[in-house]
Every structure is written in structure tokens, then in C-alpha cells.
Design an enzyme around this catalytic site. Structure first.
Site, PDB file in Angstrom:
ATOM      1  N   ASP A   1       0.819  -1.209   0.000  1.00 54.31           N
ATOM      2  CA  ASP A   1       0.000   0.000   0.000  1.00 54.31           C
ATOM      3  C   ASP A   1       0.854   1.260   0.000  1.00 54.31           C
ATOM      4  O   ASP A   1       2.012   1.256   0.425  1.00 54.31           O
ATOM      5  CB  ASP A   1      -0.895   0.032   1.246  1.00 54.31           C
TER       6      ASP A   1
ATOM      7  N   HIS B   1       3.763  -2.283   3.202  1.00 55.12           N
ATOM      8  CA  HIS B   1       3.754  -0.920   2.659  1.00 55.12           C
ATOM      9  C   HIS B   1       5.071  -0.637   1.953  1.00 55.12           C
ATOM     10  O   HIS B   1       6.149  -0.933   2.501  1.00 55.12           O
ATOM     11  CB  HIS B   1       3.544   0.108   3.776  1.00 55.12           C
TER      12      HIS B   1
END
Length: 887
Positions: free
Chosen positions: A351, A511
Site C-alpha cells: 500500500d 507498505h
């Protein structure tokens, strides 16, 4: 037990606050505790004093006594306590009220009413936790309770306590109570909805009830009240002439009651009452925990909150709700989960990217390990890293939408949420030629949200034809300072927990951007891959989990009427990308150039300072000053009635021995000329003139024409000079031999801000010191000063005449004259010790007007003298002064 937040809210609202004093300790009424206090005069007195002290300290308005299940054999004991309390409370102007149970002989209603401002009749718990199932407060029972109390209590002192709750009795096979619990109206609706309970409104009791069988087969009986019950009870209270009503208990009630609780409930006042409010129950009446079906980490909202429908019937003669039919109950969020059941398949998702530092490293690892990934891109990051987006797609990875600016979708408007999604999808389509139906909401990647607001992004995404991709394995790699070992351990532990719970747990959340860096994620990634590969796990794609292909999840953009618009969007995006990088590079370049300029200026300013120190200018006139040259101080003024007189008075304090002051009023529309002529008519050294308005340059030229002096000092009418300023300036015109036989044509003084009254003027003061005076000292070394300030400047009269005087064709007459002096090969010097205090603009509007005039005037001057740019005949002007103005 006082809730400080609640107290703050009540205080802010300005309502009267009367706390309740109860003997309910840990949900049990302790009659023995009250007995010990009431029977002991010292303890009784101590309790009353404690009450008064607490009320006084918190600035409360009274006390409500709620003593139940008492053990007193004589009613006088409680009455005596209430009498003592009442007298001491009333001495301080405080209210006293008391709660009593109806049909209860423990209370001497007649006597207690004497020592209370109000008696609260708790007309509820007709049937309760300790009884068989039955109405909470049958209407006839309420009426009987009030009639009984009214024989002993005046109606204007009586308050009817309303029931805003219910009870749930659990029964055994013999229809005996196993257990019972108090429930709220919301609880009752949720139970009826969950177990298909049919709610019945009893038109005799005005209470509601239903029954159901729980998951274990046990039968439950539920009795509760709603807004209609409350309405009818309030109607009875007003028709009976009672003082008012009270609610037990806040938070458990049917919230629709607040639409009428503050109304006058008399028949006359209710003629225009809108009874439609009883027809609907909003979805927020239910708890917000969503309901789920299926298994997996892909979410699909099946249904959102819906309102319930009720058909009320009105007894028009009595204005009572005589009947209600709950046709449909309000529903809450319902979602379906789906995905693979293969526990040996894993998907790596990333992400917040792409990031120019960490995303390439992650792509290198995935390429080396031959593992696919799914990247949920933030649009603003994708726009700034277009080549990385192309690389992600071209290397076979999936791309999902993570909004454009990473807001909390549940907390922004729906319009904002849709724009966030659409902008990012459009950008992905522009860059890759493929769309995406994969979406993950920021701050909400959980595969099973527990709050209704967490499903709002999922619902919006579903309406936009997205699949909401959740996750079940979140190692919290975004938490600052998390080491790689912890990330790996959390992934392994969470996967083991999912397996032990017989759940698949396929999707891992990591991430590749955001926060303080993703070095730990990059370090942990190969360890995660190796660990699971060694144990027989397969890393795959979201498409594989769903039994789809990559083309299904990222379809090609068809070549239609919108295709060329998409290409135009791509061109705009690439142009923005290249422009932003170019601007960033130029920004850095000009920072470097600015620093080099400052360094260069500091060097030559230091050289100039050393030269001034070594040269040591001194007065070239004798102590008697008979040989001092005459100096004309020219003061042009326009509408300066406030400052003019004080400015001239200030000039008269100079220590220079031979001077005259030529004050030129430039056609002022105020009293400037009259005030100055009256103030200095007896001063021979002050000459005052007036002329038609023509601007500052014309006023200065007029003053020069009146002067017979060799040297001139030109200042503004709002400027104050220090006593030695003129002497310091004139010293530069002494008989000094300069290189190439040049003469000093002008000397710039040091201007300081005299009105440092706010932040704007203080900043200007700093600017005058650092920018103007620092630069002027440096440029003096190479004879490249471009402005002798109008606030304080000294000139050789012959030099001004040779240069053509002050002109009116620019807004910066001082800059224009200075450059013409340089063109005539005069020296322009600087005198930092000649200090003038000037008035700087105190408002932003005045400041902008001044700076526009300065900047525009300087540009006019540059254009007027552009022929000298890079001139070899005057290198200081052509290669230093004019290029500096241009930059």
C-alpha cells in the site's frame, strides 16, 4: 460517581444539574448502609455536610435522593433525615427531590412531600428482573400509581418517571424464569430482527412484547417501551396536572421521543402535532456492528442500513397512540466475504506507493524471487512516479486503487470519495492502458470491519464496480521504528492464528511508501518469502484467489470515443510529471545560486568594510566650521501634515555646522504647507515653498533649483535623521583622490524602520538590515549601488545636474537617478553610520502597494537603461548592477 465529560457538556448547555444520591452499590440496593447512617445523628449530619460540600464545589443546583429497599421499621427515620437535609439545602437556595416506589408503604408520602420540592414517582418495574415476564409499566398501573400517590402528594410536587427500557427473560421448558436482564430499545429491535421476533403493541398496556428462541433453543420473553408508550404516559401526566416527567434511563430509550419530549402535551397544543414521526424507525437505532456471511478477504456489501416502518393508529378523542404495527424493522450493514479456501496460497500486497526509493527495491526482490505482488497505489504518488507505475504493470504485478490523496473515506463526503477513486483510476488507465477493479480504502484494510463507518468505503467502492480487497495478516510495518525481525515474526504468528481458527488468511499487507521509510519492510520481505516457500506455500495473485485472470481485474481500456481523451490525459500527466521534476531541479539550482550569491556578497561586503575602516573618513572642515560647505536639505512633502513639522524639527538638531532646509510642499490637499510655514517662520535656515502637485521628482527638482549649495541631502517628509547623519554623509565629498580621477556623486545612507509596531513592520526591519543595507555595502566595493534611497541620500549638485536631475518617467526616481550617475562615471558610495528612521507600511494593503511601486519602478529603470546591459565601457554597471536588477 461523576462523569466529568458529561458534567462539562451540561455546564456548557447552561442547564440546572441535580445529581442523584443512591444506595445502589454494585447493582445492589444496600438498605443496611442507609440504616447505619440514618440511625446515627453524627453520620447523618456528616452525610448532609458532604452533600452540601460536593454541590458547592461543583456548583450544582440540588440533590435527588434515591434510597430503595430500606430496612427502617419507622417511617419517621427517613422523614427526619429528609427534613434536616431540606432545611439546610433551602438555606442555600438548593433544590431537593426524592424518588419513591409506587404502592410502597415504606414511604410516608404525606410527610416526605413537605420536605421535598418534588417527589419522583418511579412508575416502572411493574414487572422486572425478579418477577415473571410482564409489562414494564401498564398504562392502567401507572394511572393507579399516580392516583394512589395523589392522595398524599400535591400534584404540583409530583413528577412521573417514565420507562425508557425493557427486560429480556430467559425461560426454561416449564416456562419458569432462568435469568433476566435489562435491555435498551435498540437491543430489543436487534433481537427481534436477528431471531424473527414479531413485535406486538399491547393496546391495553401501551407496552410492547415479543418472544423468540435463541441459538441454543431457549425461549425468551421480551417486554419493552417505545416512543408511543412515552407519548401516552406524558399525555396522562399533563392531563393529571403533574409537575412534569422524568426519563429512566438515558441511552436506553427510543430516540424518537426527543422529537416531542419538550412539547406542551395538552390536547390544545397537539392539534397540529405531526404524528408521522411514529411511522419510521431510523437505522441508527440499531448497534453498528455489521453482519457477515461467507469466508475470505474480498468484501462485497450486500445491503446497507434501512429504516423500519410502523403503522400507528391515533385515538383522536383522547389524542393517544392506541395501536402500532411494526411492519418492518430497521436493518444494519450486511456484507459478504469471499475468496479461496486454499490455506497454502498467499498474496503479497503493498500500500501507499509508489515510492522512488523503496518500490524499486521491492520490485527487484519480487523479480529475483519470481513472486507476484499487488500494489495499491496512491494517485498523487503515482503521478510523481510515472515510470515506476509502468514498471509495476510491465513486470506482471497487479495494480489497485488506494485513492488519490489517502484520506479516510469514511470521514469525507461521498463526492470527495468518488473523486478520489475516479482520479486514481483515470491515472492508472492513462499510464498503463488498463483499468482496475481492485480497491483498498486507506486506514481500513481489515477483512472484517467491526464498525458501520468502516463499511462506508466498501459500499461506495461497490457502487463504483470495485472489489474491496481486505487483508487478514497485518504486521504493522507502518509503525515507526518496527524492526524487520518483528515484521517477519508478526506475519508468521498471524498466519498461524488464522490456520488455528480454521480460516484461510491469504492476503498479507505491507507498505512500500509512507511514514519515515520502508527499509525494514524491504529487509523483511525476502525472509517472509523464504519462510513460507520452504513450508510449501505458494505466492500468487488476487486474480488467482478469485478464480479470475489479470485481464478480468485489470481490463484493457477499449479504443472508443474516450480513448483519445485518455491519451490526452496521459500527455497531461507526463507533462506534469516532467514539469514537476524540472521545477524541483530548478528550485534546487536556484537555492544553490542564491547561496553562492550570498557568499559572494559577504566576501565583497567584508572587503568594503575593511576599506572603510582603513581609510577612516574624517570631516574636511575645521573646528570653527567657517570653511564647512553649505548643504541644502531638501524635504519634498505631499499630504504630510502629521509628520512634516516634527521632521523639520528633527533636522534642526543636526550637528552639521552649515546647512539650510528647503521644504517643498507638492500641492498638498491638507494643512501641510500652512502648519510648516507657521511653525518655522522665525527660523532663517528653514525655507518653505509650495507648488502645484507634480510628484516627488518634480518637488525635488524644484528644491534643487532653490539651492545654491554644492551638496544636497534629499530625505522623505516622514523620515527622522540621527544628529550626526548629515556630517557622516558629507565627509564622503572631501578632497579625496579616487582611482581614474572619479568623484563621489552620491552617498546612500542607512535606512532603518522606526515604527516596529507589528509583525509586518518587524519583518521589514529585518529586511532593511539584511537585504538592502547588506547588499548596498557589498555593491559599494565595486561601485554598483543602484539605489540611493529617497529616505536619506546625499548628492553632489553638479552630478545631479549633469545626470539630468530627477525624472518623472519611472516610479523609482531614486533608482533612475542613481543609475544615471553611474553612467556619468560618478562614484556612488555607502555610509552605514548615517542612520535615518523611516515609517514602513503597517498594513498588508499599504505594503503591497509600496512594493509594487518599487518593483515596477525598478523594472522601468532597467528597461530605460537596457542599452548598458553587459556594457564594457562601464563594467560595474553593465556586468554587476543591471544583471542583479534583472535577476
Amino acid at each position: 460517581d461523576i462523569d466529568q465529560k458529561a458534567l462539562d457538556i451540561m455546564n456548557k448547555a447552561g442547564v440546572k444539574i441535580v445529581p442523584m444520591l443512591s444506595n445502589n452499590i454494585n447493582a445492589v440496593f444496600r438498605g443496611d448502609v442507609v440504616h447505619r447512617i440514618l440511625e446515627d445523628p453524627k453520620k447523618r449530619e456528616r452525610l448532609i455536610q458532604d452533600i452540601l460540600h460536593t454541590l458547592d464545589g461543583l456548583k450544582l443546583d440540588g440533590i435527588n435522593i434515591d434510597f430503595e429497599e430500606l430496612q427502617e421499621k419507622k417511617n419517621e427515620v427517613l422523614v427526619n433525615f429528609q427534613q434536616e437535609l431540606y432545611q439546610k439545602m433551602h438555606n442555600r437556595g438548593l433544590l431537593v427531590s426524592q424518588d419513591v416506589i409506587p404502592f410502597n408503604q415504606d414511604y410516608n408520602f404525606s410527610e416526605l412531600s413537605k420536605y421535598n420540592d418534588y417527589i419522583v414517582v418511579m412508575a416502572y418495574d411493574q414487572y422486572s428482573e425478579g418477577t415473571q415476564p410482564g409489562p414494564i409499566c401498564h398504562q392502567k398501573w401507572i394511572e393507579g400509581a399516580i392516583d394512589d400517590a395523589a392522595r398524599k402528594i400535591p400534584s404540583n410536587k409530583m413528577i412521573l418517571a417514565l420507562a425508557g427500557f425493557g427486560y429480556n427473560w430467559k425461560m426454561d421448558d416449564n416456562n419458569k424464569v432462568i435469568s433476566a436482564e435489562s435491555i435498551s430499545y435498540q437491543d430489543a429491535l436487534t433481537l427481534a430482527l436477528s431471531f424473527d421476533g414479531k413485535i406486538i403493541f399491547d393496546n391495553d398496556s401501551y407496552n410492547l412484547h415479543f418472544s423468540y428462541d435463541d441459538d441454543n433453543g431457549a425461549t425468551h420473553q421480551v417486554q419493552f417501551t417505545d416512543a408511543a408508550t412515552t407519548f401516552n404516559s406524558m399525555r396522562f401526566a399533563v392531563e393529571s396536572g403533574l409537575s412534569g416527567v422524568a426519563l429512566w434511563r438515558l441511552g436506553s430509550e427510543d430516540s424518537r421521543m426527543w422529537d416531542f419530549y419538550d412539547h406542551d402535551m395538552s390536547k390544545e397544543s397537539l392539534k397540529n402535532f405531526d404524528f408521522h414521526l411514529f411511522s419510521t424507525v431510523k437505522s441508527f437505532s440499531l448497534d453498528e456492528t455489521p453482519a457477515y456471511s461467507g469466508e475470505g478477504e474480498v468484501l462485497d456489501v450486500i445491503g446497507g442500513p434501512t429504516s423500519g416502518k410502523i403503522r400507528p393508529e391515533l385515538d383522536t378523542s383522547e389524542l393517544l397512540i392506541s395501536e402500532e404495527r411494526y411492519d418492518s424493522l430497521p436493518s444494519k450493514w450486511v456484507a459478504r466475504k469471499y475468496g479461496t479456501k486454499d490455506k497454502k496460497k498467499l498474496v503479497l500486497t503493498f500500500d501507499d506507493g509508489p515510492d522512488p526509493v523503496y518500490t524499486p527495491q521491492i520490485l527487484d526482490i519480487l523479480n529475483r524471487e519470481k513472486v507476484p505482488g499487488a500494489f495499491f497505489l496512491v494517485g498523487i504518488n503515482a503521478e510523481n512516479n510515472i515510470p515506476l507505475v509502468k514498471r509495476i504493470y510491465n513486470e506482471g504485478h497487479e495494480i489497485g486503487n488506494h485513492t488519490f490523496t489517502h484520506p479516510n473515506i469514511a470521514k469525507v463526503s461521498r463526492k470527495r470519495a468518488v473523486i478520489e477513486m475516479d482520479a486514481t483510476r483515470l491515472l492508472i488507465e492513462c499510464i498503463t492502458g488498463h483499468s482496475t477493479i481492485l480497491f483498498r480504502a486507506p486506514y481500513n484494510a481489515d477483512f472484517e470491519p467491526q464498525k458501520a463507518e468502516e463499511l462506508i468505503p466498501v459500499a461506495i467502492a461497490r457502487q463504483k464496480n470495485y472489489l474491496d480487497i481486505g487483508e487478514s495478516i497485518d504486521p504493522l510495518d507502518w509503525v515507526p521504528g518496527t524492526p524487520a525481525d518483528s515484521i517477519v515474526a508478526r506475519v508468521i504468528r498471524r498466519k498461524a492464528e488464522m490456520t488455528s481458527e480454521n480460516l484461510s488468511g491469504n492476503i498479507i499487507l505491507l507498505h512500500d511508501a509512507g511514514g519515515d521509510g520502508r527499509a525494514a519492510t524491504v529487509e523483511a520481505l525476502p525472509q517472509i518469502i523464504h519462510y513460507f516457500k520452504e513450508r510449501g506455500y505458494t505466492f500468487t495473485t488476487i486474480a488467482d484467489l478469485l478464480g479470475k485472470t489479470k485481464e478480468d481485474l485489470m481490463p484493457s481500456v477499449p479504443r472508443g470515443s474516450g480513448y483519445y481523451l485518455l491519451q490526452l490525459n496521459y500527455f497531461v500527466a507526463v507533462t506534469a510529471y516532467l514539469s514537476s521534476h524540472l521545477l524541483a531541479s530548478l528550485f534546487i539550482l536556484f537555492i544553490i545560486l542564491s547561496l553562492l550569491r550570498i557568499l559572494f556578497m559577504a566576501v565583497i561586503a567584508s572587503k568594503q568594510h575593511r576599506w572603510e575602516k582603513d581609510f577612516g573618513l574624517k570631516p574636511f572642515w575645521s573646528a570653527g566650521a567657517g570653511d564647512a560647505p553649505l548643504v541644502s536639505i531638501i524635504v519634498p512633502a505631499f499630504n504630510e501634515e502629521v509628520n512634516a513639522v516634527s521632521s523639520v524639527q528633527n533636522l534642526l538638531m543636526t550637528d552639521y555646522p552649515r546647512y539650510e532646509i528647503i521644504f517643498v510642499d507638492d500641492g498638498s490637499r491638507d494643512d501641510t504647507y500652512r502648519r510648516v510655514i507657521q511653525a518655522f517662520k522665525n527660523y532663517p535656515q528653514v525655507r518653505v515653498f509650495t507648488k502645484p502637485n507634480g510628484g516627488k521628482a518634480s518637488a525635488l527638482n524644484y528644491g534643487i533649483m532653490q539651492s545654491s549649495a554644492e551638496f544636497l541631502i534629499c530625505i522623505d517628509a516622514d523620515t527622522k535623521l540621527l544628529p550626526d547623519a548629515i556630517s557622516k554623509l558629507v565627509m564622503h565629498f572631501g578632497p579625496i583622490e579616487y582611482p581614474n580621477g572619479k568623484k563621489v556623486g552620491a552617498v546612500a545612507g542607512n535606512v532603518k524602520v522606526g515604527n516596529k509596531v507589528n509583525l509586518l513592520t518587524r519583518w521589514q526591519s529585518i529586511e532593511y538590515i539584511s537585504s538592502q543595507n547588506f547588499d548596498r555595502k557589498a555593491f559599494a566595493y565595486v561601485n554598483a549601488i543602484t539605489v540611493v534611497p529617497g529616505a536619506i541620500g546625499a548628492f553632489r549638485k553638479a552630478a545631479i545636474e549633469e545626470a539630468g536631475g530627477f525624472t518623472t518617467d519611472t516610479l523609482a526616481e531614486d533608482c533612475d537617478l542613481t543609475i544615471r550617475l553611474l553612467r556619468c562615471n560618478y562614484l556612488v558610495q555607502n555610509e552605514a553610520a548615517a542612520i535615518a528612521l523611516t515609517e514602513s507600511p503597517e498594513t498588508l494593503k499599504m505594503f503591497i502597494k509600496q512594493r509594487f511601486r518599487w518593483s515596477f519602478g525598478v523594472l522601468q529603470t532597467f528597461w530605460k537603461n537596457r542599452d548598458m546591459l553587459f556594457s564594457t565601457s562601464n563594467p560595474s554597471l553593465g556586468w554587476i548592477a543591471l544583471p542583479n536588477i534583472l535577476l
